[in-house]
Design a protein around this motif. Sequence first.
Motif: not given
Length: 188
Positions: A97-121
Amino acid sequence: FLFINLTAMAAVVVVAVLVTFRWIDSYTEHGVAIVVPGVGGVQEEEAIDILSRHHLVGVVDEHTYVKGVPVGEVINQRPAAAAKVKRGRKIYLTVSSGNQPMIAVPDIADNSSLRQAESRLRAAGFKLAPNDTIEGELDWVYGIRYKGRELQGEELVPEGSELTLIIGGGNKEDADTLGVVTVEDGWF
């Protein structure tokens, strides 16, 4: 007279069965097969043309993204190349298709620790670049950057993108006290 009739009926049945089997063999082209040509790496229109020249029908049943593969190029075919099939058989093609799929970045700003954010991403399929550190609570995620731009909310970015977390640097004393006011820090 009875014997003649029974013999005639048996002969008619045998002839009818033989004619039917002969007709079925010719109608279904029993024993006649076409070798499927390989069309992987060929553009969609050309692949369908090649298949039609071999008396086969090319059908695009799926479009998918594969990094580095040009738009419209055949990635896969079913049945595979060199398979033997009947004339007129459908060959199903998977095309880039040539169109790279787009994904929503999880809402982790100002509500996650570094470890939680890395895991979710990572679970969402993103890659992580080295973190940017700002003044703030130790290992608290304050934002996410993509290509130098800070993302807001659940923005869409290409799947597998490299993201940079903006985290608080804090200091060891702040992390040890956990915000508890002591007598030394008190009213004096």
